[in-house]
Structure formats: C-alpha cells, structure tokens
Design an enzyme around this catalytic site. Structure first.
Site, PDB file in Angstrom:
ATOM      1  N   ASP A  33       6.025  -1.258  -1.135  1.00 15.69           N
ATOM      2  CA  ASP A  33       5.043  -1.168  -2.358  1.00 15.69           C
ATOM      3  C   ASP A  33       5.112   0.204  -2.998  1.00 15.69           C
ATOM      4  OD1 ASP A  33       2.496  -2.544  -3.623  1.00 15.69           O
ATOM      5  OD2 ASP A  33       1.969  -0.439  -3.243  1.00 15.69           O
ATOM      6  N   TYR A  38       3.336   6.700  -8.297  1.00 12.07           N
ATOM      7  CA  TYR A  38       3.760   7.412  -7.183  1.00 12.07           C
ATOM      8  C   TYR A  38       5.086   8.411  -7.395  1.00 12.07           C
ATOM      9  CZ  TYR A  38       0.964   3.535  -5.318  1.00 12.07           C
ATOM     10  OH  TYR A  38       0.001   2.578  -4.910  1.00 12.07           O
ATOM     11  N   LYS A  63       4.081  -1.100 -10.164  1.00  9.46           N
ATOM     12  CA  LYS A  63       2.947  -1.427 -10.822  1.00  9.46           C
ATOM     13  C   LYS A  63       3.045  -0.591 -12.269  1.00  9.46           C
ATOM     14  CE  LYS A  63       0.365  -0.999  -6.354  1.00  9.46           C
ATOM     15  NZ  LYS A  63       1.444  -0.083  -5.782  1.00  9.46           N
ATOM     16  N   ASN A 126      -6.770  -3.876  -8.071  1.00 12.66           N
ATOM     17  CA  ASN A 126      -8.079  -3.566  -8.321  1.00 12.66           C
ATOM     18  C   ASN A 126      -8.736  -4.136  -9.562  1.00 12.66           C
ATOM     19  OD1 ASN A 126      -7.848  -1.151  -6.758  1.00 12.66           O
ATOM     20  ND2 ASN A 126      -6.139  -0.531  -8.161  1.00 12.66           N
ATOM     21  N   GLN A 147      -4.159  -6.868  -5.480  1.00 13.63           N
ATOM     22  CA  GLN A 147      -3.736  -5.970  -4.616  1.00 13.63           C
ATOM     23  C   GLN A 147      -5.275  -5.019  -4.530  1.00 13.63           C
ATOM     24  OE1 GLN A 147      -1.263  -2.063  -4.077  1.00 13.63           O
ATOM     25  NE2 GLN A 147      -0.133  -3.914  -3.972  1.00 13.63           N
ATOM     26  N   TRP A 173      -4.748  -2.746   0.006  1.00 16.86           N
ATOM     27  CA  TRP A 173      -4.300  -1.329   0.036  1.00 16.86           C
ATOM     28  C   TRP A 173      -5.249  -0.450   0.924  1.00 16.86           C
ATOM     29  CZ3 TRP A 173      -7.341   2.449  -2.017  1.00 16.86           C
ATOM     30  CH2 TRP A 173      -8.128   2.155  -3.320  1.00 16.86           C
ATOM     31  N   PRO A 175      -4.980  -0.285   4.024  1.00 16.38           N
ATOM     32  CA  PRO A 175      -5.328  -1.556   5.023  1.00 16.38           C
ATOM     33  C   PRO A 175      -6.204  -0.480   6.372  1.00 16.38           C
ATOM     34  CG  PRO A 175      -2.951  -1.088   4.930  1.00 16.38           C
ATOM     35  CD  PRO A 175      -3.573  -0.693   3.891  1.00 16.38           C
ATOM     36  N   LEU A 176      -5.612   0.660   6.534  1.00 12.61           N
ATOM     37  CA  LEU A 176      -6.241   1.462   7.824  1.00 12.61           C
ATOM     38  C   LEU A 176      -7.128   2.335   7.263  1.00 12.61           C
ATOM     39  CD1 LEU A 176      -2.821   2.488   9.108  1.00 12.61           C
ATOM     40  CD2 LEU A 176      -4.268   0.573  10.195  1.00 12.61           C
ATOM     41  N   LYS A 216       1.027   2.694   4.901  1.00 17.23           N
ATOM     42  CA  LYS A 216       1.789   3.720   4.754  1.00 17.23           C
ATOM     43  C   LYS A 216       2.041   4.428   5.782  1.00 17.23           C
ATOM     44  CE  LYS A 216       2.156   8.065   3.541  1.00 17.23           C
ATOM     45  NZ  LYS A 216       1.421   9.189   4.213  1.00 17.23           N
ATOM     46  N   GLU A 225       5.278   1.237  15.263  1.00 14.61           N
ATOM     47  CA  GLU A 225       3.879   0.890  15.705  1.00 14.61           C
ATOM     48  C   GLU A 225       3.133  -0.243  14.958  1.00 14.61           C
ATOM     49  OE1 GLU A 225       1.080   3.882  16.731  1.00 14.61           O
ATOM     50  OE2 GLU A 225      -0.512   2.871  16.112  1.00 14.61           O
TER      51      GLU A 225
HETATM   52  N1  LIG Z   1      -3.082  -0.435  -6.070  1.00 22.17           N
HETATM   53  C1  LIG Z   1      -3.665   0.634  -5.757  1.00 22.17           C
HETATM   54  O1  LIG Z   1      -4.640   1.156  -6.525  1.00 22.17           O
HETATM   55  C2  LIG Z   1      -3.392   1.575  -4.418  1.00 22.17           C
HETATM   56  C3  LIG Z   1      -4.065   2.501  -4.010  1.00 22.17           C
HETATM   57  C4  LIG Z   1      -3.837   3.021  -2.812  1.00 22.17           C
HETATM   58  C5  LIG Z   1      -2.839   2.655  -1.887  1.00 22.17           C
HETATM   59  N2  LIG Z   1      -2.223   1.616  -2.493  1.00 22.17           N
HETATM   60  C6  LIG Z   1      -0.720   1.169  -1.623  1.00 22.17           C
HETATM   61  O2  LIG Z   1      -1.333   0.911  -0.425  1.00 22.17           O
HETATM   62  C7  LIG Z   1      -0.607   1.749   0.471  1.00 22.17           C
HETATM   63  C8  LIG Z   1      -1.387   1.927   1.876  1.00 22.17           C
HETATM   64  O3  LIG Z   1      -2.542   2.764   1.366  1.00 22.17           O
HETATM   65  P1  LIG Z   1      -3.005   4.149   1.925  1.00 22.17           P
HETATM   66  O4  LIG Z   1      -1.606   4.890   1.815  1.00 22.17           O
HETATM   67  O5  LIG Z   1      -3.898   4.881   0.913  1.00 22.17           O
HETATM   68  O6  LIG Z   1      -3.612   4.060   3.224  1.00 22.17           O
HETATM   69  P2  LIG Z   1      -3.386   3.358   4.871  1.00 22.17           P
HETATM   70  O7  LIG Z   1      -2.202   2.642   4.749  1.00 22.17           O
HETATM   71  O8  LIG Z   1      -4.604   2.687   5.185  1.00 22.17           O
HETATM   72  O9  LIG Z   1      -3.189   4.812   5.748  1.00 22.17           O
HETATM   73  C9  LIG Z   1      -2.289   5.607   5.518  1.00 22.17           C
HETATM   74  C10 LIG Z   1      -2.659   6.888   6.449  1.00 22.17           C
HETATM   75  O10 LIG Z   1      -2.746   6.522   7.695  1.00 22.17           O
HETATM   76  C11 LIG Z   1      -1.984   7.380   8.706  1.00 22.17           C
HETATM   77  N3  LIG Z   1      -1.413   6.284   9.494  1.00 22.17           N
HETATM   78  C12 LIG Z   1      -0.343   5.361   9.368  1.00 22.17           C
HETATM   79  N4  LIG Z   1      -0.248   4.643  10.463  1.00 22.17           N
HETATM   80  C13 LIG Z   1      -0.874   5.251  11.628  1.00 22.17           C
HETATM   81  C14 LIG Z   1      -1.281   4.768  12.698  1.00 22.17           C
HETATM   82  N5  LIG Z   1      -0.225   3.647  13.284  1.00 22.17           N
HETATM   83  N6  LIG Z   1      -1.713   5.558  13.470  1.00 22.17           N
HETATM   84  C15 LIG Z   1      -2.551   6.471  12.929  1.00 22.17           C
HETATM   85  N7  LIG Z   1      -2.455   7.002  11.756  1.00 22.17           N
HETATM   86  C16 LIG Z   1      -1.740   6.076  10.726  1.00 22.17           C
HETATM   87  C17 LIG Z   1      -0.685   7.806   7.578  1.00 22.17           C
HETATM   88  O11 LIG Z   1      -0.320   9.028   8.226  1.00 22.17           O
HETATM   89  P3  LIG Z   1       1.260   9.405   8.219  1.00 22.17           P
HETATM   90  O12 LIG Z   1       1.856   8.936   6.831  1.00 22.17           O
HETATM   91  O13 LIG Z   1       1.176  10.826   8.343  1.00 22.17           O
HETATM   92  O14 LIG Z   1       1.806   9.070   9.356  1.00 22.17           O
HETATM   93  C18 LIG Z   1      -1.648   7.995   6.257  1.00 22.17           C
HETATM   94  O15 LIG Z   1      -2.369   9.260   6.263  1.00 22.17           O
HETATM   95  C19 LIG Z   1      -0.098   2.827  -0.294  1.00 22.17           C
HETATM   96  O16 LIG Z   1       0.983   3.595   0.419  1.00 22.17           O
HETATM   97  C20 LIG Z   1       0.219   2.099  -1.296  1.00 22.17           C
HETATM   98  O17 LIG Z   1       1.491   1.761  -1.327  1.00 22.17           O
HETATM   99  C21 LIG Z   1      -2.150   0.993  -3.864  1.00 22.17           C
END
Ligand SMILES: NC(=O)c1ccc[n+]([C@@H]2O[C@H](COP(=O)([O-])OP(=O)(O)OC[C@H]3O[C@@H](n4cnc5c(N)ncnc54)[C@H](OP(=O)(O)O)[C@@H]3O)[C@@H](O)[C@H]2O)c1
Length: 262
Positions: A33, A38, A63, A126, A147, A173, A175-176, A216, A225
């Site tokens: 994604d 980005y 996007k 969104n 998304q 998005w 998800p964590l 991500k 993991e």
């Molecule tokens: N459509 C939209 O407007 C929108 C907005 C935001 C995001 N997104 C998409 O959604 C994706 C995911 O969202 P996000 O990047 O905001 O947040 P996320 O996936 O919820 O969290 C990413 C964060 O969690 C850490 N992490 C990942 N796996 C982990 C684990 N197993 N244990 C502990 N920490 C962990 C990562 O650190 P490290 O990388 O340092 O390992 C990073 O700091 C984005 O990359 C993007 O593609 C879309």
C-alpha cells in the site's frame, strides 16, 4: 485482494524502503500500500521488479493526493504514479481524502480508469458514510474498498457495517494505532494468554472482523511477526474484550476536519 499487506507510509529512505519490501515479499506479503504522497512509488516498483515475483501475483495500491483531485487532474496524477511505479496497471487506486469540492469528480475519474482497465479495482480512503452516499448515488461502479483509520481505540463499527452492507471492503490504516495500542493492558493480557505478541493479537482481531490490514514496519523481525497471524484464532470472549476498548480515539485526522493544506 489479499487481506493482508505492507503499508509503506513514512518509508522515505531509498535503501530501507527497498529492504523492507524485499523482506515482506520473502515472508509472503503479496500486497503493498503506497500513495503519491509517500514519495516512494518508484521504490515500490523497483522492489517488486527486483523480487522476480510475477507482477500479477502482487497487489499494488496507490492513491491520488488531495491537491491533484478533480476529473482531469486525477487522470493526470494516475499517469504520473504509473510512470513512477514503472507499471502498466495498478491493482487498486484510491481517493486519498474526500476533498469536499472534488471528491465526487475524483471518483468519476477512478471509474474511468477502471473502464479502461488501467486499474483492477476502484476505491476511496477516509470517506465517511455521508461521502459514500454521495458517490453511490451517481456511481456506475460502486467503490470496492474504503481505507480508513481503524484499530482497537477507533473501531468505526457503524461505518464498517455500512461498508459491508454495500459490499465495500474495509481496509484498516494504522491497524496498530501506529503502535499506540500495543501497551494496552487488555491486549497484553490476551497476548500472554495465547503466547502471541500484542501486535499479532491486534492484527488477528482485525482479520476476524473481516477487515483488511496493511501494517507498516521497517524492522525485519516485526515484518515477519506481523505476518504470523494465520495459525491461531481469538475466542469470542477475547474478540469481545477487544471490542470493548473502543474510545473513538484517532491517531490521524478526522476526514470531516482534515487540514487540506497538509
Ligand atoms: N489512507 C490514509 O490516509 C492512510 C493514512 C495513514 C496510513 N495509511 C497506510 O496504512 C499503513 C499503516 O499505517 P501506519 O503506518 O500509520 O501505522 P501502523 O501500521 O498501525 O503502525 C506502524 C508503527 O508501528 C510499528 N510497528 C509495526 N509492527 C510492529 C510490531 N510488531 N511491534 C511493535 N511495533 C510495530 C512501526 O515501527 P517500525 O516501522 O519502526 O518497525 C511503526 O512505528 C501506512 O504505512 C499506509 O500505507 C494510509
């Protein structure tokens, strides 16, 4: 569409991005994604070509950014994305945010890209229910995906039910919760009960709710993991415990109050 993929937001370092996607593909991820915002569409294309995995086995989402929206503007922005990816089609193309003046026209352009077989699926990101209602009122092809930010602290149950009722797949998005839900005591308790990490518990919870996920990470051990979530199941009680954690807390912006100068 794979239910699980790698999100690449904030992967700005060239080598790190290539490495992360390479690692993910080795651990079985088959969806990536990205977004024009980005700044890493070129790396996504490069990593996929380098992997040797046939293009059609990998699901690529990108996007259209807010200041590129509108009918003609979206068609032009898509061309730019395709060139950066060095691909001749994209699997899923999304309106990044519902810019009030342009999101309907933007989606109309996405429908055209679908008709022209330049994308395999249409979608938005969104979009609240009221945005989707406007689109559904005019669309020939309903959006196939919405998304949105979703995690245990922001469960968006009404929006999710609306999407499922209209056969729109929901992708979470953050998800964590950008890591912000991983120290939650209830999630920690479940994690200890079943011998899985808190990230795995949260990602599994999404899957069992019929939500697609794109966590991500640039950390190889976490990339691995996060993919190991298909060999266990949360019980009904564990699912309900996580469902009770909702507090409508956003780590990102609310689509109705988005600062469009971002
Ligand atoms: N459509 C939209 O407007 C929108 C907005 C935001 C995001 N997104 C998409 O959604 C994706 C995911 O969202 P996000 O990047 O905001 O947040 P996320 O996936 O919820 O969290 C990413 C964060 O969690 C850490 N992490 C990942 N796996 C982990 C684990 N197993 N244990 C502990 N920490 C962990 C990562 O650190 P490290 O990388 O340092 O390992 C990073 O700091 C984005 O990359 C993007 O593609 C879309």
């Amino acid at each position: 569409m794979p239910r699980f993929g790698l999100g690449v937001y904030k992967m700005t370092d060239h080598e790190e991005t290539l490495q992360s996607i390479d690692t993910a593909l080795k651990f079985g991820y088959r969806a990536i994604d990205t977004a024009s915002l980005y700044g890493n569409e070129a790396e996504v294309g490069e990593a996929i070509r380098y992997s040797g995995i046939p293009r059609e086995h990998i699901f690529v989402t990108t996007k259209v950014w807010n200041n590129d929206q509108g009918y003609d503007e979206t068609l032009r922005a898509f061309e730019v994305s395709l060139k950066k990816l060095k691909m001749d089609y994209v699997d899923l193309y999304l309106t990044h945010w519902a810019v009030p003046e342009t999101f309907e026209e933007t989606y109309r352009a996405i429908e055209r890209l679908y008709d022209e077989k330049l994308i395999r699926a249409t979608g938005v990101s969104n979009h609240h229910e009221h945005h989707l209602e406007k689109i559904l009122a005019k669309a020939n092809i309903a959006p196939m995906v919405n998304q949105v930010e979703m995690h245990p602290y922001l469960q968006q149950q009404a929006l999710s039910a609306y999407c499922h009722e209209h056969q729109i797949a929901v992708t979470a998005w953050s998800p964590l919760g950008r890591g912000g839900v991983l120290d939650d005591s209830t999630i920690l308790e479940i994690s200890k009960e079943i011998g899985k990490t808190t990230a795995q518990v949260v990602l599994r919870w999404h899957l069992q709710n019929d939500t697609l996920i794109i966590p991500k990470s640039v950390t190889p051990s976490r990339i691995e993991e996060n993919a190991q979530i298909f060999d266990f199941e949360l019980t009904q009680t564990q699912m309900e415990k996580i469902a009770s954690l909702n507090r409508n807390q956003r780590f990102g912006q609310d689509p109705d109050h988005f600062k469009f100068d971002f």
